[in-house]
Design an enzyme around this catalytic site. Structure first.
Site, PDB file in Angstrom:
ATOM      1  N   GLY A 244      -1.184-141.836   7.881  1.00  0.00           N
ATOM      2  CA  GLY A 244      -1.011-143.143   7.807  1.00  0.00           C
ATOM      3  C   GLY A 244       0.193-143.607   9.074  1.00  0.00           C
ATOM      4  N   ASN A 245       1.014-144.630   8.751  1.00  0.00           N
ATOM      5  CA  ASN A 245       1.883-144.853   9.632  1.00  0.00           C
ATOM      6  C   ASN A 245       2.960-144.347   9.681  1.00  0.00           C
ATOM      7  OD1 ASN A 245       0.495-147.051  11.300  1.00  0.00           O
ATOM      8  ND2 ASN A 245       0.247-148.300   8.882  1.00  0.00           N
TER       9      ASN A 245
ATOM     10  N   GLY B 242      -8.614-152.332   6.474  1.00  0.00           N
ATOM     11  CA  GLY B 242      -8.095-151.104   6.575  1.00  0.00           C
ATOM     12  C   GLY B 242      -8.764-149.819   5.809  1.00  0.00           C
ATOM     13  N   VAL B 243      -8.967-148.636   6.567  1.00  0.00           N
ATOM     14  CA  VAL B 243      -9.627-147.536   5.906  1.00  0.00           C
ATOM     15  C   VAL B 243      -8.861-146.942   4.765  1.00  0.00           C
ATOM     16  CG1 VAL B 243      -8.748-145.572   7.340  1.00  0.00           C
ATOM     17  CG2 VAL B 243     -10.984-145.591   6.309  1.00  0.00           C
ATOM     18  N   ASP B 244      -7.287-147.283   4.766  1.00  0.00           N
ATOM     19  CA  ASP B 244      -6.669-146.551   3.658  1.00  0.00           C
ATOM     20  C   ASP B 244      -6.899-147.632   2.502  1.00  0.00           C
ATOM     21  OD1 ASP B 244      -5.326-148.877   5.074  1.00  0.00           O
ATOM     22  OD2 ASP B 244      -3.285-148.247   4.492  1.00  0.00           O
ATOM     23  N   ARG B 245      -6.845-148.910   2.519  1.00  0.00           N
ATOM     24  CA  ARG B 245      -7.399-149.779   1.561  1.00  0.00           C
ATOM     25  C   ARG B 245      -8.699-149.446   1.067  1.00  0.00           C
ATOM     26  NH1 ARG B 245      -6.421-155.740   3.712  1.00  0.00           N
ATOM     27  NH2 ARG B 245      -7.124-156.383   1.433  1.00  0.00           N
TER      28      ARG B 245
ATOM     29  N   THR C 197       4.223-148.275   4.982  1.00  0.00           N
ATOM     30  CA  THR C 197       5.104-149.140   5.956  1.00  0.00           C
ATOM     31  C   THR C 197       4.524-150.519   5.519  1.00  0.00           C
ATOM     32  OG1 THR C 197       4.610-147.419   7.542  1.00  0.00           O
ATOM     33  CG2 THR C 197       4.966-149.801   8.281  1.00  0.00           C
TER      34      THR C 197
END
Length: 246
Positions: free
Chosen positions: A9-10, A101-104, A125
Site C-alpha cells: 500500500g501507500n 485501484g487494485v486495492d479497491r 492513506t
C-alpha cells in the site's frame, strides 16, 4: 507454505501465506520501503521464499519495481494482480476497469465472498468507499482523504496544528481533541451518508465492512461496522484462484 500473497500500500506492506484450502494464513507486516523490506525487521524477519507469489500494489512505480525485484529473487513465479471488468462474481462500475485501484477491486472481491449487500470502507492513506450489491454489481464509490491525511495536511499548512493526538468529542474543549473530532467525524459522516444513499439505491440497508490501518480508530464511532482487516489479501487470494496464467 510455498504460495504467498503480498499487499503493498501507500503506507504499509503486508503478506500472508495462501493456504491450500484457499484461505490465508497469519498476516505479516514490514516497514514501508524496499531497503526495509530486504532487511526485514526484528518482529517479522526477512521476506519469505516460495514457489508462487501474487502481488497487489498501489505504491509508487519505483517502489513497486523494487519489491518485484526482491520477490523475483525469492519466488519461481511472481504475478501482479490487476483490476478487471468482471472477476469472482463481481462486475465493476468503471467504464475503464483498469482505472479502479487494485486495492479497491480486491476489497470488492473479498466483500463478495462475505455475501449480501455491502458498503466497503477502506481507511488508509485515502478513505475509499464502494457499494456492492448482493448480486455482485459494483455501484461505484468515493475517494477522500483519510483522517490521518487530513491531520497531516493541516499540519503542513499550519505547523501549530499538531499532526496527531487528541480524542473524539462531539464538541471538543481543546485543539487536539477538536482536530481529532473534526477529521474522524468527517470520515464518519461520509460513510454514514454513503450508507443512506446505498440503502436508497438498493432498497435494502447494506452491511458496513471496515478495513485498513485507520479502521480501528473509526470502529467505535460506527458500531454497526464489521471489521475485516485482511479484506484486500482475502480478495487477492480469490484473484489468484481464478488467475488463468498461473
Amino acid at each position: 507454505m510455498s504460495d504467498w500473497l503480498f499487499d503493498l500500500g501507500n503506507s504499509r506492506f503486508k503478506a500472508a501465506p495462501w493456504r491450500p484450502d484457499g484461505g490465508i494464513g497469519q498476516i505479516l507486516a514490514w516497514p514501508h520501503g524496499a531497503d526495509a523490506l530486504a532487511a526485514g525487521d526484528a518482529s517479522q524477519g526477512p521476506l519469505p521464499r516460495g514457489r508462487r507469489a501474487w502481488v497487489a500494489s498501489v505504491a509508487a512505480p519505483a517502489l513497486t519495481l523494487q519489491l518485484l525485484t526482491l520477490l523475483r529473487e525469492r519466488f519461481e513465479q511472481v504475478r501482479m494482480a490487476e483490476s478487471r471488468a468482471e472477476c469472482a462474481g463481481v462486475r465493476v462500475a468503471y467504464a475503464q476497469p483498469q482505472r479502479l485501484g487494485v486495492d479497491r477491486f480486491l476489497a470488492l472481491l473479498g466483500a463478495r465472498a462475505v455475501g449480501g449487500d455491502v458498503l466497503v470502507a477502506g481507511v488508509g492513506t485515502a478513505l475509499t468507499i464502494d457499494l456492492l450489491g448482493a448480486d455482485g454489481t459494483h455501484h461505484g464509490g468515493r475517494i477522500a482523504a483519510s483522517p490521518t491525511l487530513m491531520r497531516q495536511a493541516l499540519h503542513q499548512r499550519a505547523a501549530q496544528l499538531p499532526a496527531s493526538g487528541g480524542g473524539y468529542r462531539e464538541f471538543a474543549g481543546d485543539t487536539e481533541d477538536a482536530l481529532a473530532s473534526g477529521c474522524d467525524g468527517a470520515a464518519v459522516a461520509l460513510i454514514e451518508r454513503s450508507l443512506r444513499e446505498g440503502q436508497a439505491r438498493l432498497g435494502r440497508a447494506p452491511a458496513l465492512l471496515l478495513h485498513g490501518g485507520g479502521a480501528p480508530a473509526l470502529q467505535p464511532l460506527l458500531p454497526q461496522a464489521r471489521a475485516h482487516p485482511a479484506l484486500v489479501l482475502e480478495g487477492l487470494a480469490l484473484w489468484a484462484s481464478v488467475d488463468p496464467d498461473a
